[in-house]
Design an enzyme around this catalytic site. Sequence first.
Site, PDB file in Angstrom:
ATOM      1  N   GLU A   1     -10.927   4.049   4.508  1.00  0.00           N
ATOM      2  CA  GLU A   1     -10.874   3.653   3.096  1.00  0.00           C
ATOM      3  C   GLU A   1     -12.119   2.907   2.623  1.00  0.00           C
ATOM      4  O   GLU A   1     -12.057   1.699   2.301  1.00  0.00           O
ATOM      5  CB  GLU A   1      -9.621   2.803   2.833  1.00  0.00           C
ATOM      6  CG  GLU A   1      -8.328   3.504   3.154  1.00  0.00           C
ATOM      7  CD  GLU A   1      -7.093   2.780   2.629  1.00  0.00           C
ATOM      8  OE1 GLU A   1      -7.222   1.660   2.108  1.00  0.00           O
ATOM      9  OE2 GLU A   1      -6.000   3.345   2.718  1.00  0.00           O
TER      10      GLU A   1
ATOM     11  N   GLU B   1      -2.590   7.823   6.759  1.00  0.00           N
ATOM     12  CA  GLU B   1      -1.697   6.704   6.431  1.00  0.00           C
ATOM     13  C   GLU B   1      -0.802   7.101   5.274  1.00  0.00           C
ATOM     14  O   GLU B   1      -1.262   7.709   4.298  1.00  0.00           O
ATOM     15  CB  GLU B   1      -2.469   5.449   5.970  1.00  0.00           C
ATOM     16  CG  GLU B   1      -3.058   4.629   7.071  1.00  0.00           C
ATOM     17  CD  GLU B   1      -3.807   3.410   6.548  1.00  0.00           C
ATOM     18  OE1 GLU B   1      -3.412   2.855   5.495  1.00  0.00           O
ATOM     19  OE2 GLU B   1      -4.798   3.031   7.185  1.00  0.00           O
TER      20      GLU B   1
ATOM     21  N   ARG C   1      -2.933   6.130  15.920  1.00  0.00           N
ATOM     22  CA  ARG C   1      -4.211   5.844  15.273  1.00  0.00           C
ATOM     23  C   ARG C   1      -4.419   4.330  15.248  1.00  0.00           C
ATOM     24  O   ARG C   1      -3.612   3.601  14.664  1.00  0.00           O
ATOM     25  CB  ARG C   1      -4.206   6.404  13.844  1.00  0.00           C
ATOM     26  CG  ARG C   1      -5.429   6.031  13.024  1.00  0.00           C
ATOM     27  CD  ARG C   1      -5.436   6.730  11.655  1.00  0.00           C
ATOM     28  NE  ARG C   1      -6.566   6.289  10.857  1.00  0.00           N
ATOM     29  CZ  ARG C   1      -6.485   5.436   9.831  1.00  0.00           C
ATOM     30  NH1 ARG C   1      -5.328   4.944   9.433  1.00  0.00           N
ATOM     31  NH2 ARG C   1      -7.577   5.087   9.177  1.00  0.00           N
TER      32      ARG C   1
ATOM     33  N   HIS D   1     -12.291  -0.373  10.373  1.00  0.00           N
ATOM     34  CA  HIS D   1     -11.186  -0.660   9.454  1.00  0.00           C
ATOM     35  C   HIS D   1     -11.421  -2.067   8.884  1.00  0.00           C
ATOM     36  O   HIS D   1     -10.675  -3.002   9.156  1.00  0.00           O
ATOM     37  CB  HIS D   1      -9.844  -0.534  10.187  1.00  0.00           C
ATOM     38  CG  HIS D   1      -8.664  -0.324   9.284  1.00  0.00           C
ATOM     39  ND1 HIS D   1      -7.789   0.741   9.422  1.00  0.00           N
ATOM     40  CD2 HIS D   1      -8.209  -1.031   8.231  1.00  0.00           C
ATOM     41  CE1 HIS D   1      -6.844   0.657   8.500  1.00  0.00           C
ATOM     42  NE2 HIS D   1      -7.077  -0.418   7.758  1.00  0.00           N
TER      43      HIS D   1
ATOM     44  N   ASN E   1      -5.419   8.916   3.126  1.00  0.00           N
ATOM     45  CA  ASN E   1      -4.397   7.873   3.026  1.00  0.00           C
ATOM     46  C   ASN E   1      -3.803   7.951   1.631  1.00  0.00           C
ATOM     47  O   ASN E   1      -4.539   7.948   0.633  1.00  0.00           O
ATOM     48  CB  ASN E   1      -4.999   6.474   3.234  1.00  0.00           C
ATOM     49  CG  ASN E   1      -5.395   6.235   4.682  1.00  0.00           C
ATOM     50  OD1 ASN E   1      -5.252   7.117   5.536  1.00  0.00           O
ATOM     51  ND2 ASN E   1      -5.892   5.048   4.953  1.00  0.00           N
TER      52      ASN E   1
ATOM     53  N   TYR F   1      -0.744   6.429  -0.986  1.00  0.00           N
ATOM     54  CA  TYR F   1       0.332   5.471  -1.260  1.00  0.00           C
ATOM     55  C   TYR F   1       0.972   5.638  -2.632  1.00  0.00           C
ATOM     56  O   TYR F   1       2.167   5.465  -2.787  1.00  0.00           O
ATOM     57  CB  TYR F   1      -0.184   4.025  -1.108  1.00  0.00           C
ATOM     58  CG  TYR F   1      -0.424   3.671   0.344  1.00  0.00           C
ATOM     59  CD1 TYR F   1       0.630   3.260   1.157  1.00  0.00           C
ATOM     60  CD2 TYR F   1      -1.683   3.802   0.911  1.00  0.00           C
ATOM     61  CE1 TYR F   1       0.434   2.964   2.490  1.00  0.00           C
ATOM     62  CE2 TYR F   1      -1.889   3.509   2.262  1.00  0.00           C
ATOM     63  CZ  TYR F   1      -0.827   3.086   3.048  1.00  0.00           C
ATOM     64  OH  TYR F   1      -1.021   2.805   4.375  1.00  0.00           O
TER      65      TYR F   1
HETATM   66  C1  FCB Z   1      -4.236   0.628   3.375  1.00  0.00           C
HETATM   67  C2  FCB Z   1      -4.932   0.042   4.588  1.00  0.00           C
HETATM   68  C3  FCB Z   1      -4.007  -0.441   5.667  1.00  0.00           C
HETATM   69  C4  FCB Z   1      -2.770  -1.108   5.098  1.00  0.00           C
HETATM   70  C5  FCB Z   1      -2.139  -0.250   4.045  1.00  0.00           C
HETATM   71  C6  FCB Z   1      -0.880  -0.821   3.448  1.00  0.00           C
HETATM   72  O1  FCB Z   1      -5.039   0.503   2.267  1.00  0.00           O
HETATM   73  O2  FCB Z   1      -5.799   1.001   5.154  1.00  0.00           O
HETATM   74  O3  FCB Z   1      -4.719  -1.277   6.531  1.00  0.00           O
HETATM   75  O4  FCB Z   1      -3.080  -2.351   4.641  1.00  0.00           O
HETATM   76  O5  FCB Z   1      -3.049  -0.007   3.016  1.00  0.00           O
END
Ligand code: FCB
Length: 473
Positions: free
Chosen positions: A181, A378, A92, A136, A309, A311
């Site tokens: 995002e 992600e 990607r 992006h 995405n 985290y």
């Molecule tokens: C996300 C972004 C990516 C990267 C990660 C750690 O928010 O999409 O570009 O910075 O975080």
Amino acid sequence: MSNPASPPAVDVLDERPGLTFPPGFLWGAATAAYQIEGAAAVDGRTPSIWDTFSHTEGRVLSGHTGDVACDHYHRLGDDVALMAELALKSYRFSVSWSRVQPGGTGAANPGGLDFYRRLVDELLANGIEPWLTLYHWDLPQPLEDAGGWPARDTAARFADYTTLVADALGDRVRYWTTLNEPWCSAFLGYGSGVHAPGRTNGADAVRAGHHLMLGHGLAVQALRAARPAAEVGVTVNLYPVDPASDSPADSDAARRIDGLANRFFLDPLLRGSYPEDLVADLSTVTDFEHVRDGDLATISTPLDLVGVNYYSRHVVAAPVEGVEADPAPSCWPGSEDVRFVTRGVPVTDMGWEIDAPGLTETLRRVNGYTDLPLYVTENGSAFVDSVVDGQVDDVDRLAYFDAHLRAAHEAIDAGVPLRGYFAWSLMDNFEWAWGYTKRFGMIHVDYDSQVRTPKSSAKWYASVIRRNGLAAQ
Ligand code: FCB
């Protein structure tokens, strides 16, 4: 909702079973144009908001810029060879708008498009499925000068650019995501100002969010018109949001932040409406006069897939009476005084709490909105790495991936149609406002020599891909 007093969210079982993913599961890794390409002024590329921002003193840590980054623009052959070594099924990447359409309007730049043609051809020659993200975060600077995402016309410009890319690459790219995002573009770019273009106005942030989604809807329609066979989606960054206690005030704080972080995007995109409570929460910020008849129908144009995405998790608490909100510009307009609470669980080098069960929760939640196939577009972690005898033994990153893949599998077991997973990131890169100080890569990059060194997590990920799952431990 998890209990804030519960033990660390990482999986602490000593013995873990082997897990197999569904046949055809799309194993990938992700990057973004400005974070890796470099070649900022080569072959006709013109500045984006990230060029301007990173060249403005005080915006990016240590004054780092993406001028050279990983020099991927000049090393794409070697980089695709590394992807093949990793056994990636998909890669990607994002297209730099100002590389293929300098200035953001008018004709395509053949030199810029040629780079992406070569990249896609090289991927296909190596049996790697290209996954193209159109946006992006790197808006061409002249479009920002004309008002940026708070201006409605930017959405139409995005659709025009999409047609150029679809015409040039649509014969060989099957998977497309429009935006990456949009929360970050809108609320970090125009709210807190910690991302480009660095503006700080809550109403502008809300308008930007709307016009990003409008641009998405128009881009989906442009892609459908140009390439009926394309698989089209959008990538949103989502967080479970928990109240710090079961008090009604903390629950209300969680509702507010959930509205801004998650439902601001999920509801318009997948249900064609803004949540009523969110509109009420934002009443001191905006009257939503920027929303025109028909916008929500465009925004909710049917998709083929949704990218998630993931985290971390947010845990929040109600404002403390008598204590003023932090006066710094906020990415939570209308809810600036909500407090973000840390739970004392292990964190990554970003300070983000590690919370693998949150991925299962997030995927199940999106599946409650839609039956569409989902992809984790992600997921990953920054840790401080050291190169010792030419090796980087990144055990923490490997454990993060392992825990989150198990969480992804749990979502599949619960019936979520999860079809793929993209590790963030293929290689260390320019981490936005943090510059090169945060390393997310499975491949280590020495920024002086541009030498790439696959870390332990890369070798482990290749074995996961080859067995289509996780070995028992
Ligand atoms: C996300 C972004 C990516 C990267 C990660 C750690 O928010 O999409 O570009 O910075 O975080």
